[in-house]
Scaffold this motif. Sequence first.
Motif, mmCIF file in Angstrom:
data_model
loop_
_atom_site.group_PDB
_atom_site.id
_atom_site.type_symbol
_atom_site.label_atom_id
_atom_site.label_comp_id
_atom_site.label_asym_id
_atom_site.label_seq_id
_atom_site.Cartn_x
_atom_site.Cartn_y
_atom_site.Cartn_z
ATOM 1 N N ASP A 84 0.644 -1.045 0.133
ATOM 2 C CA ASP A 84 -0.013 -0.080 0.488
ATOM 3 C C ASP A 84 1.410 1.214 -0.214
ATOM 4 O O ASP A 84 0.540 2.304 -0.601
ATOM 5 C CB ASP A 84 -0.735 0.150 1.394
ATOM 6 C CG ASP A 84 -1.852 -0.743 1.102
ATOM 7 O OD1 ASP A 84 -2.166 -1.457 0.126
ATOM 8 O OD2 ASP A 84 -3.173 -1.714 1.822
ATOM 9 N N ASN A 85 2.226 1.661 1.166
ATOM 10 C CA ASN A 85 3.254 2.594 0.916
ATOM 11 C C ASN A 85 4.051 2.631 -0.750
ATOM 12 O O ASN A 85 4.075 4.233 -1.020
ATOM 13 C CB ASN A 85 3.552 2.640 1.899
ATOM 14 C CG ASN A 85 2.938 2.717 3.366
ATOM 15 O OD1 ASN A 85 1.860 3.035 3.479
ATOM 16 N ND2 ASN A 85 3.252 2.515 4.079
ATOM 17 N N VAL A 86 3.811 1.825 -0.978
ATOM 18 C CA VAL A 86 4.291 1.741 -2.481
ATOM 19 C C VAL A 86 4.187 2.485 -2.846
ATOM 20 O O VAL A 86 3.918 3.457 -4.119
ATOM 21 C CB VAL A 86 5.211 -0.187 -1.862
ATOM 22 C CG1 VAL A 86 5.783 0.252 -4.139
ATOM 23 C CG2 VAL A 86 6.469 0.289 -1.598
ATOM 24 N N VAL A 87 2.319 1.762 -3.237
ATOM 25 C CA VAL A 87 2.247 2.614 -3.855
ATOM 26 C C VAL A 87 1.415 3.930 -4.192
ATOM 27 O O VAL A 87 1.853 4.666 -5.126
ATOM 28 C CB VAL A 87 0.634 0.972 -4.656
ATOM 29 C CG1 VAL A 87 -0.444 1.921 -5.435
ATOM 30 C CG2 VAL A 87 0.726 0.182 -5.316
ATOM 31 N N LYS A 88 1.071 4.310 -3.387
ATOM 32 C CA LYS A 88 1.108 5.347 -3.060
ATOM 33 C C LYS A 88 2.188 6.499 -3.279
ATOM 34 O O LYS A 88 1.833 7.099 -3.268
ATOM 35 C CB LYS A 88 0.444 5.307 -1.299
ATOM 36 C CG LYS A 88 -0.808 5.760 -1.439
ATOM 37 C CD LYS A 88 -1.720 5.613 0.623
ATOM 38 C CE LYS A 88 -2.770 5.112 1.078
ATOM 39 N NZ LYS A 88 -2.647 4.834 2.475
ATOM 40 N N ALA A 89 2.925 5.534 -2.673
ATOM 41 C CA ALA A 89 4.486 6.649 -3.117
ATOM 42 C C ALA A 89 4.503 6.486 -4.617
ATOM 43 O O ALA A 89 5.218 7.250 -4.706
ATOM 44 C CB ALA A 89 5.442 6.078 -2.423
ATOM 45 N N VAL A 90 4.787 5.771 -5.272
ATOM 46 C CA VAL A 90 4.776 5.648 -6.324
ATOM 47 C C VAL A 90 3.737 6.790 -7.042
ATOM 48 O O VAL A 90 4.107 7.548 -8.087
ATOM 49 C CB VAL A 90 4.340 4.647 -7.374
ATOM 50 C CG1 VAL A 90 3.871 4.512 -8.164
ATOM 51 C CG2 VAL A 90 5.104 3.354 -6.646
ATOM 52 N N ARG A 91 2.548 6.997 -6.726
ATOM 53 C CA ARG A 91 1.473 7.564 -7.650
ATOM 54 C C ARG A 91 1.866 9.136 -6.775
ATOM 55 O O ARG A 91 1.840 10.363 -7.972
ATOM 56 C CB ARG A 91 0.128 7.644 -7.130
ATOM 57 C CG ARG A 91 -0.376 6.334 -7.335
ATOM 58 C CD ARG A 91 -2.081 5.801 -6.706
ATOM 59 N NE ARG A 91 -2.844 4.355 -7.308
ATOM 60 C CZ ARG A 91 -3.360 4.682 -8.072
ATOM 61 N NH1 ARG A 91 -2.759 4.569 -9.434
ATOM 62 N NH2 ARG A 91 -3.706 3.140 -8.972
#
Length: 279
Positions: free
Chosen positions: A92-99
């Motif tokens: 979840d944190n990785v995908v939010k950071a990527v966005r």
Amino acid sequence: GTEKFLIHLSDENVIECVLLREGRKITACVSTQVGCAMACQFCASGLLGLERNLTVGEIVEQALHVKNHLQHDERLTNIVLMGIGEPLKNYDNVVKAVRIMNAEWGLGIGARHITISTVGIIDGMHRLAQEGIQVNLAISLHAPNDITRSKIIPSNKKIGINNIVAAAREYFKATRRDISFEYILIDGVNASKQDAESLIRLLKGVQCNVNLLPVNPVEEFHLKPPSQETIEMFCKTLEKHGIVVTLRKRKGDNISAACGQLRLQRHKYLWKKEELFVK
């Protein structure tokens, strides 16, 4: 050239990220966890185990430190989530950071210039395929069969190499993005002609490219890269069968910033020892 940053976190842990320059291509290689639970037998990142996941802010912060360090005529063009940790175990944190890194109001890095690496976390790969973001997926394969892979990547015992390749096919079907398979060449372990031929059979029909990288030295593991002759043989064998191969150059091994050399730092004496750090 290549520069390594030590990032001092609020809980006294220290992680590492790397700035890689290659002509006009400027890449930030960022970490996603404090430590790593995968315990790959060629990688320093897992030597102390997993402490915790990085927050969204701590992931984005690394790219910002790299960006702010650049010369006025340089621009951050690429981000690879290939530092310390398994990105899909902090999904979840990785995908939010990527966005955020992709957004125009964020860092404005095109999705196709962002790469998420994984050791082969199947449920994470399935979820990522449905996110609707055109990021690149790089799978740390490093072996052509389960016997060899389980020796150097213990988590493979629960996953299985055929399941990883099947998930890669699904990812391509859903995103139409070619998969990158990362393959570290280790002398006497996974670099023979037979290994190359097994890899060809394994990847038959998968829309992919293979990134080959001779293993980088990590004091605790005593592994050696193959001879130049063996590396070229491995490369040519794959190419002969139509596989797109990139032989990656070593970058940053002189400052322990190369693939497999980043590690979680817990010891306070580091602050006296290291010249470059970010607080």
